[in-house]
Scaffold this active site. Sequence first.
Site, PDB file in Angstrom:
ATOM      1  N   GLU A 196      -4.306   6.959   1.654  1.00 24.45           N
ATOM      2  CA  GLU A 196      -4.019   7.667   2.624  1.00 24.45           C
ATOM      3  C   GLU A 196      -2.964   7.425   3.977  1.00 24.45           C
ATOM      4  OE1 GLU A 196      -6.713   4.413   3.970  1.00 24.45           O
ATOM      5  OE2 GLU A 196      -8.482   5.515   2.877  1.00 24.45           O
ATOM      6  N   LYS A 251       0.977  -1.411   0.168  1.00 21.33           N
ATOM      7  CA  LYS A 251       0.454   0.022  -0.187  1.00 21.33           C
ATOM      8  C   LYS A 251       1.307   1.165   0.032  1.00 21.33           C
ATOM      9  CE  LYS A 251      -3.533   2.287   3.148  1.00 21.33           C
ATOM     10  NZ  LYS A 251      -4.380   2.273   4.181  1.00 21.33           N
ATOM     11  N   ASP A 273     -14.968   2.677  -1.387  1.00 18.48           N
ATOM     12  CA  ASP A 273     -14.304   1.637  -0.755  1.00 18.48           C
ATOM     13  C   ASP A 273     -14.977   0.798   0.364  1.00 18.48           C
ATOM     14  OD1 ASP A 273     -12.768   0.383   1.472  1.00 18.48           O
ATOM     15  OD2 ASP A 273     -12.174   2.642   2.308  1.00 18.48           O
ATOM     16  N   TRP A 327     -12.368  13.277   3.681  1.00 18.90           N
ATOM     17  CA  TRP A 327     -11.878  11.563   2.848  1.00 18.90           C
ATOM     18  C   TRP A 327     -13.086  11.653   1.592  1.00 18.90           C
ATOM     19  CZ3 TRP A 327      -8.646   9.097   4.169  1.00 18.90           C
ATOM     20  CH2 TRP A 327      -8.145   9.007   6.308  1.00 18.90           C
ATOM     21  N   GLU A 382     -16.506  -4.521   7.790  1.00 18.95           N
ATOM     22  CA  GLU A 382     -16.556  -2.924   7.958  1.00 18.95           C
ATOM     23  C   GLU A 382     -17.804  -1.424   8.288  1.00 18.95           C
ATOM     24  OE1 GLU A 382     -12.885  -0.984   5.652  1.00 18.95           O
ATOM     25  OE2 GLU A 382     -13.179   0.765   7.226  1.00 18.95           O
ATOM     26  N   LYS A 397      -9.596  -2.632  -5.649  1.00 19.24           N
ATOM     27  CA  LYS A 397     -10.642  -3.143  -4.598  1.00 19.24           C
ATOM     28  C   LYS A 397     -12.267  -3.040  -5.706  1.00 19.24           C
ATOM     29  CE  LYS A 397      -9.410  -0.665  -0.606  1.00 19.24           C
ATOM     30  NZ  LYS A 397      -9.784   0.050   0.326  1.00 19.24           N
TER      31      LYS A 397
HETATM   32  O1  GCW Z   1     -11.467   0.680   3.525  1.00 15.59           O
HETATM   33  C1  GCW Z   1     -11.090   1.795   4.114  1.00 15.59           C
HETATM   34  C2  GCW Z   1     -10.596   1.087   5.655  1.00 15.59           C
HETATM   35  C3  GCW Z   1      -8.522   1.203   6.312  1.00 15.59           C
HETATM   36  C4  GCW Z   1      -8.002   0.322   5.162  1.00 15.59           C
HETATM   37  C5  GCW Z   1      -8.687   0.985   3.657  1.00 15.59           C
HETATM   38  C6  GCW Z   1      -7.103   0.379   2.947  1.00 15.59           C
HETATM   39  C7  GCW Z   1      -6.026  -1.165   5.535  1.00 15.59           C
HETATM   40  O2  GCW Z   1     -11.047   2.175   6.550  1.00 15.59           O
HETATM   41  O3  GCW Z   1      -8.895   1.358   7.220  1.00 15.59           O
HETATM   42  O4  GCW Z   1      -6.611   0.110   5.991  1.00 15.59           O
HETATM   43  O5  GCW Z   1      -9.579   1.127   3.913  1.00 15.59           O
HETATM   44  O6  GCW Z   1      -8.006  -0.435   2.368  1.00 15.59           O
HETATM   45  O7  GCW Z   1      -5.935   0.679   2.556  1.00 15.59           O
END
Ligand code: GCW
Length: 685
Positions: free
Chosen positions: A291, A287, A370, A546, A398, A365
């Site tokens: 973020e 990663k 997300d 965000w 989540e 993803k």
């Molecule tokens: O879904 C978000 C989450 C983070 C996560 C990030 C990611 C691992 O809130 O906690 O970090 O994505 O996928 O990198």
Amino acid sequence: DAANWDRCWLRFNPISDRDRLAEYRQWGQEIAVADPADDVLQTAAAELMDGLEAMLGVRPRRSAASTGKGGIRLGIRGQMDDRPIEPAAQAGSGDGYVIRSMPAADEHGLIVSGQSAKGALYAVYHLLRLMQCGEDLTGLMLSEAPSNELRMLNQWDNMDGSIERGYAGRSIFYRNNEFVPDMSRIRDYARLLASVGINAIAINNVNVHAVESLLITEKLLPDVVRVADIFRRYGISTFLSVNFASPIQLGGLFSADPLDESVRRFWKEKVEDIYRAIPDFGGFLVKADSEGRPGPFTYGRDHADGANMLADALAPYGGLVIWRCFVYNCQQDWRDRTTDRARAAYDHFTPLDGKFRDNVLLQIKNGPMDFQVREPVSPLFGAMPATNQMLELQITQEYTGQQRHLCYLVPQWKEVLDFDTHARGAGSSVADVVSGRLFGNRRGGIAAVSNIGDATNWTGHVLAQANLYGFGRLAWNPRLTAEEIANEWIGQTFGADPDVMRAVRNMLLESWNIYEKYTAPLGVGWMVNPDHHYGPNVDGYEYSRWGTYHFADRHGIGVDRTVRTGTRYTAQYYAPNAELYENLESCPDELLLFFHHVPYTYRLKTGKTVIQHIYDTRFEGVLQAVELLNAWSSLEHKLDADRFEQVRDRLREQVKHAREWRDQVNTYFYRKSGIADEHNRGIYA
Ligand code: GCW
């Protein structure tokens, strides 16, 4: 066994049907294992022995060669005297297998033959599954090969024992910044994973903090070796998430620039150390520039520079780089209407198509945002024909109820895998993009963020075990239906009672839809409490950094992502998807607010206005949550008290909580719009 944690779907309960038991006992008297020298084949033989003994009540004889009288012959194709039947040619063959009854003359013999030792292991689990589900094995002739080469889990476990977005207790890998001393639970995890065909695992969080950065150093590598030894016996290769800034943090260098010679040397040496300790190490999961994590951007380099540098270090050993595409601006100003987070992955990565090494896979993803309850499929799939792509799903719930609400995710994943990208005209499914089939890519696969922890039942919600199970089965074969997977899972987990089957299957299959009904409407997403993401908060992310907004005002709601008047995101799709989403008339209802900003009085294809849809679905969702509870309660005398009560407690909480969602969302939109519910139900004005 003595372990005090649940055996999930590997219960191997005694076969109660007398005829079946008699039939299976004839097969299960003797096991002949051809050339059992291989570790994985040993595992396969042991699993078969134990499983049969548990289900049939007699321990099979084990012999080196078949005595010719019935029994099961287990081995690797070519080393056995079986008749050649090629498993269907697929990516990741080598993991395929054949199971068949021997010709009538040999009476009651079964051949269980893998293309490799791993194939044999998968075949054993398949056979045990058939037996646990009470299937007739006469005339059996089946041949399987996985659709995906990589079938991977990502643990978001931290070494302090916490799990990022974990809802089932603490890590089974780490405690107090050390590996757990007793790894028997990791071994049982490996078993569960192998039984559904998982063959790779990244054992630490993609957010790699200070301690975890040390996993690639001599301080912690010996522990990684122990874990890799466990997984290897189950055909699973071990990966590590790495910190892109390691050259600075571990190597004492001043830079992590991927084109810097000393940085490249740092990684080469690290990789050398790792492979000396773990010759079949899988590779790195990364990663970067995401973020707040370090990455190549700091040095004016791009993602291909970053990934390729690691890939070059890993290539001599056959290692892989799995590079995540979850890259977007997380410092956005909500006043800025020109930046659209949904565009980010495509905008960052498509210009780099063809620039990545062969041993790099881009992990994308499923949706452009997300892991929301409902999102369109990421337009990045199929948009980089000359690059290996992998799908990333989230098993851990989540945004889908955190394993306190029931949400069987297999139907959602099916929609993603079946989605036609039209990258090569009609019939270009995501499943075929990520397997590598569509463009003839060298590599491909599916990864998912695990939902397990040290909870006795592994997943917090007993029924959430079905998601872990279902992920593995789908990664192996995306053509299985959500219903088939549910049936298999229920049969092995709760037994074959038809009432239990029917009730639990309906619960699972309806649950995603129910959860969607009382949470954020029509694909707009979010509306959750910031940080922990549990529970309703309509404006929770509305003024955040965000990039996650719904733009509700007194007239309407939704994000205009059209080319004509919005962020032009729809143009990232191939025709005809681009037009489908661009036009209000053709945009599917369930994604309407993802793509368009519309008045509350806009009429959906169902004929309802948006506002009435919001009210109706919330009231329905709560009623259906109550039905989930009732359906489960009706099974009280058919299930063991422990699991029955655990699930009932969760479903009770779900009902309470669904009401909270209903009332907050309804009240919010009533206050914004001033439009009353046509049916005058309770809205707290
Ligand atoms: O879904 C978000 C989450 C983070 C996560 C990030 C990611 C691992 O809130 O906690 O970090 O994505 O996928 O990198």
